[in-house]
Enzyme design. Structure first.
Site, PDB file in Angstrom:
ATOM      1  N   TRP A 183      51.534 112.615   4.182  1.00 22.23           N
ATOM      2  CA  TRP A 183      51.715 113.894   3.908  1.00 22.23           C
ATOM      3  C   TRP A 183      52.916 113.959   3.320  1.00 22.23           C
ATOM      4  CZ3 TRP A 183      55.687 117.059   6.133  1.00 22.23           C
ATOM      5  CH2 TRP A 183      55.666 118.245   5.730  1.00 22.23           C
ATOM      6  N   GLU A 224      46.643 114.236   4.052  1.00 26.65           N
ATOM      7  CA  GLU A 224      46.639 115.286   4.966  1.00 26.65           C
ATOM      8  C   GLU A 224      47.152 116.532   4.035  1.00 26.65           C
ATOM      9  OE1 GLU A 224      49.843 115.748   7.962  1.00 26.65           O
ATOM     10  OE2 GLU A 224      48.857 117.088   8.822  1.00 26.65           O
ATOM     11  N   LYS A 226      47.730 120.722   3.376  1.00 24.20           N
ATOM     12  CA  LYS A 226      48.472 121.838   4.141  1.00 24.20           C
ATOM     13  C   LYS A 226      48.291 122.987   2.884  1.00 24.20           C
ATOM     14  CE  LYS A 226      52.843 122.931   6.198  1.00 24.20           C
ATOM     15  NZ  LYS A 226      53.770 122.480   6.984  1.00 24.20           N
ATOM     16  N   ASP A 258      44.728 118.969   9.646  1.00 29.18           N
ATOM     17  CA  ASP A 258      45.553 119.436  10.617  1.00 29.18           C
ATOM     18  C   ASP A 258      45.227 120.980  10.757  1.00 29.18           C
ATOM     19  OD1 ASP A 258      47.900 120.847  11.820  1.00 29.18           O
ATOM     20  OD2 ASP A 258      49.065 119.086  11.317  1.00 29.18           O
ATOM     21  N   HIS A 261      47.031 123.821   9.366  1.00 30.21           N
ATOM     22  CA  HIS A 261      47.185 123.924   7.683  1.00 30.21           C
ATOM     23  C   HIS A 261      46.171 124.661   7.128  1.00 30.21           C
ATOM     24  CE1 HIS A 261      49.901 120.189   8.080  1.00 30.21           C
ATOM     25  NE2 HIS A 261      50.271 121.114   8.816  1.00 30.21           N
ATOM     26  N   HIS A 285      44.764 115.890  13.049  1.00 32.10           N
ATOM     27  CA  HIS A 285      46.054 116.250  13.610  1.00 32.10           C
ATOM     28  C   HIS A 285      45.733 117.642  14.537  1.00 32.10           C
ATOM     29  CE1 HIS A 285      49.735 114.108  11.144  1.00 32.10           C
ATOM     30  NE2 HIS A 285      48.806 113.474  11.853  1.00 32.10           N
ATOM     31  N   ASP A 293      51.920 127.784  10.911  1.00 30.08           N
ATOM     32  CA  ASP A 293      51.612 126.582  11.400  1.00 30.08           C
ATOM     33  C   ASP A 293      52.892 126.134  12.312  1.00 30.08           C
ATOM     34  OD1 ASP A 293      50.895 123.730  11.393  1.00 30.08           O
ATOM     35  OD2 ASP A 293      52.257 123.272   9.878  1.00 30.08           O
ATOM     36  N   ASP A 295      53.214 124.807  15.228  1.00 23.68           N
ATOM     37  CA  ASP A 295      53.341 123.371  15.672  1.00 23.68           C
ATOM     38  C   ASP A 295      53.659 123.482  17.180  1.00 23.68           C
ATOM     39  OD1 ASP A 295      52.378 121.233  14.108  1.00 23.68           O
ATOM     40  OD2 ASP A 295      54.031 122.049  12.962  1.00 23.68           O
ATOM     41  N   ASP A 325      49.871 116.463  16.937  1.00 23.70           N
ATOM     42  CA  ASP A 325      50.903 116.835  15.990  1.00 23.70           C
ATOM     43  C   ASP A 325      51.534 118.306  16.585  1.00 23.70           C
ATOM     44  OD1 ASP A 325      52.669 116.849  14.052  1.00 23.70           O
ATOM     45  OD2 ASP A 325      51.389 117.151  12.472  1.00 23.70           O
TER      46      ASP A 325
HETATM   47  C1  RNT Z   1      53.511 119.023   8.652  1.00 26.05           C
HETATM   48  C2  RNT Z   1      52.262 118.061   9.013  1.00 26.05           C
HETATM   49  C3  RNT Z   1      52.785 116.583   9.249  1.00 26.05           C
HETATM   50  C4  RNT Z   1      54.001 116.665   9.979  1.00 26.05           C
HETATM   51  C5  RNT Z   1      54.304 115.251  10.621  1.00 26.05           C
HETATM   52  C6  RNT Z   1      55.632 115.290  11.395  1.00 26.05           C
HETATM   53  O1  RNT Z   1      53.161 120.140   8.433  1.00 26.05           O
HETATM   54  O2  RNT Z   1      51.497 118.569   9.967  1.00 26.05           O
HETATM   55  O3  RNT Z   1      51.685 115.971   9.858  1.00 26.05           O
HETATM   56  O4  RNT Z   1      54.010 117.575  11.214  1.00 26.05           O
HETATM   57  O5  RNT Z   1      54.262 114.114   9.643  1.00 26.05           O
HETATM   58 ZN    ZN Z   2      50.288 117.287  10.668  1.00 28.35          ZN
END
Ligand code: RNT
Ligand code: ZN
Length: 417
Positions: A183, A224, A226, A258, A261, A285, A293, A295, A325
């Site tokens: 990513w 990955e 986004k 993820d 994303h 993720h 996003d 987290d 994640d």
């Molecule tokens: C970022 C991505 C990625 C990170 C990690 C730390 O938006 O989700 O996966 O969170 O690599």
């Molecule tokens: Zn991620």
């Protein structure tokens, strides 16, 4: 009390054809990959700069891990409170150097991760890995693998290749395949004049990384996607279409989704079965985005449950790599790990306790009213008793008991940092 309530729950589930003993047995072997970066707010050990790449942690709760020893001790505490099978997900910025030693990202070697291997092996766990394409002075104008600057691209390609070698080492040492996720935060804040150029460069750069030899049964490279990041709102090189098309056209490369994303009304749960129609294996993720996003810590909420259902009812436990994640710096970080991990595991157990074949049959026979009635009925089944039984069989405290241990650790260890 626990046995009694479990016996009643078991009987109630059995009426719907669900075998809760079998569900518990299955879940014990499903690994959830726990990310090391929740313990120190994605700082890592190889540099002192700020977190970049369009991702952010907020909060300054005391006790963040400052050293590999502290991070591993904290992670250990979290692991001891999470039932069942686990893997550890390490980022390249968590390299552990000997005193006075340093290697830049393009020069990382397996030996810089030997302590992680030791940690994982001692606990009988596998390791996953991630090249770190952010928080580094060689990120030029917000770009790495898609930079127009050749030296910059080259540096990051070398980093990616080094990470393939480290992933292979992880898999060989632990005997468990290593998922290696690519990513980057590459993108533009404002309207770019060229969207294809960066993507062509990104494509070729990933191809170069993947030209590093590795055993496809041992290393599982992923890409990955986004949609946007903070300061990277208008364009990302690794958009959904880009990464999905890349994975689809490069054998052995998996798409990684993820769930933070995508556009807010899109759901990854719906995308899982779509991808399973085409890809032998996919990766996830699991996170929780609140309005963006963000987290946040994963909870036992509707979308987490839907994600788990799609894995279970499509019989895809051996085709979907589940990683977490999230990173919250505003609460106790060990509790964050534990809540997130247990929530994912709860969602899987709940999906395993769902009469999936019966529900599918209702759908196929177009008995959609009954389907709605049954799906609603399942929501008030005594799932808590099954979860408590699972935790007790795995030797961890169910419910609130585990938090007392975190609090004690906070008082004795975290608050003294
Ligand atoms: C970022 C991505 C990625 C990170 C990690 C730390 O938006 O989700 O996966 O969170 O690599
Ligand atoms: Zn991620």
């Amino acid at each position: 009390m626990l046995e009694k309530s479990y016996e009643i729950a078991k009987e109630m589930y059995a009426k719907f054809g669900v075998d809760t003993d079998a569900a518990i047995k299955t879940l014990k072997n499903v690994p959830v990959s726990i990310h090391c970066w929740q313990g120190d707010d994605v700082k890592g050990f190889d540099q002192d700069g700020p977190l970049t790449g369009g991702i952010q942690t907020t909060g300054n709760y005391p006790g963040s891990a400052r050293t590999p020893e502290e991070l591993m001790a904290d992670l250990d505490k979290a692991l001891s409170l999470c039932p069942g099978a686990k893997k550890i997900n390490v980022h390249a910025c968590y390299a552990i150097f000997a005193d006075g030693e340093f290697a830049d990202r393009d020069k990382l070697e397996p030996k810089h991760f030997a302590k992680w291997v030791e940690f994982a092996k001692e606990r009988g766990m596998g390791l996953d890995f991630n090249p770190t394409f952010f928080s580094h002075p060689k990120v030029k104008d917000g770009l790495t693998l898609s930079s127009p600057d050749e030296a910059t691209r080259k540096f990051w390609i070398e980093h990616g290749k080094a990470c393939i070698r480290i992933s292979q080492y992880f898999a060989e040492e632990t005997g468990i395949p290593c998922v290696m996720n690519i990513w980057t935060g590459d993108g533009y804040k404002d309207v770019p004049a060229d969207r294809m150029g960066p993507r062509m460069r990104y494509k070729e750069a990933i191809e170069e990384i993947l030209s590093e030899p590795f055993d496809k049964n041992k290393v599982k490279p992923c890409v990955e996607s986004k949609v946007f990041g903070i300061g990277v709102e208008s364009f990302t090189s690794g958009s959904a279409e880009f990464t999905l098309s890349f994975a689809a056209t490069h054998e052995g490369c998996l798409p990684l989704m993820d769930n933070g994303h995508y556009h807010p009304t899109e759901v990854v749960s719906d995308k899982i079965p779509a991808l399973l129609c085409f890809f032998p294996e996919i990766a996830l993720h699991v996170t929780r985005g609140v309005r963006w996003d963000s987290d946040h810590v994963v909870l036992f909420d509707d979308e987490t449950k839907e994600i788990a259902k799609e894995i279970i009812r499509n019989d895809a436990l051996d085709r979907v790599y589940i990683a977490l994640d999230f990173f919250d710096a505003s609460i106790n970080r060990i509790a964050a790990w534990v809540v997130g991990t247990r929530s994912m595991q709860k969602a899987l157990l709940s999906a395993l306790c769902t009469p999936n074949a019966m529900l599918k049959k209702l759908q196929d026979e177009n008995r959609l009213t009954e389907l709605m009635v049954m799906q609603e009925e399942m929501k008030t089944m005594p799932f808590g008793a099954v979860w408590a039984k699972y935790c007790s069989e795995c030797g961890v405290n169910a419910a609130s008991g585990w938090y007392d241990e975190v609090k004690k650790y906070e008082d004795e260890v975290l608050l003294k940092r």
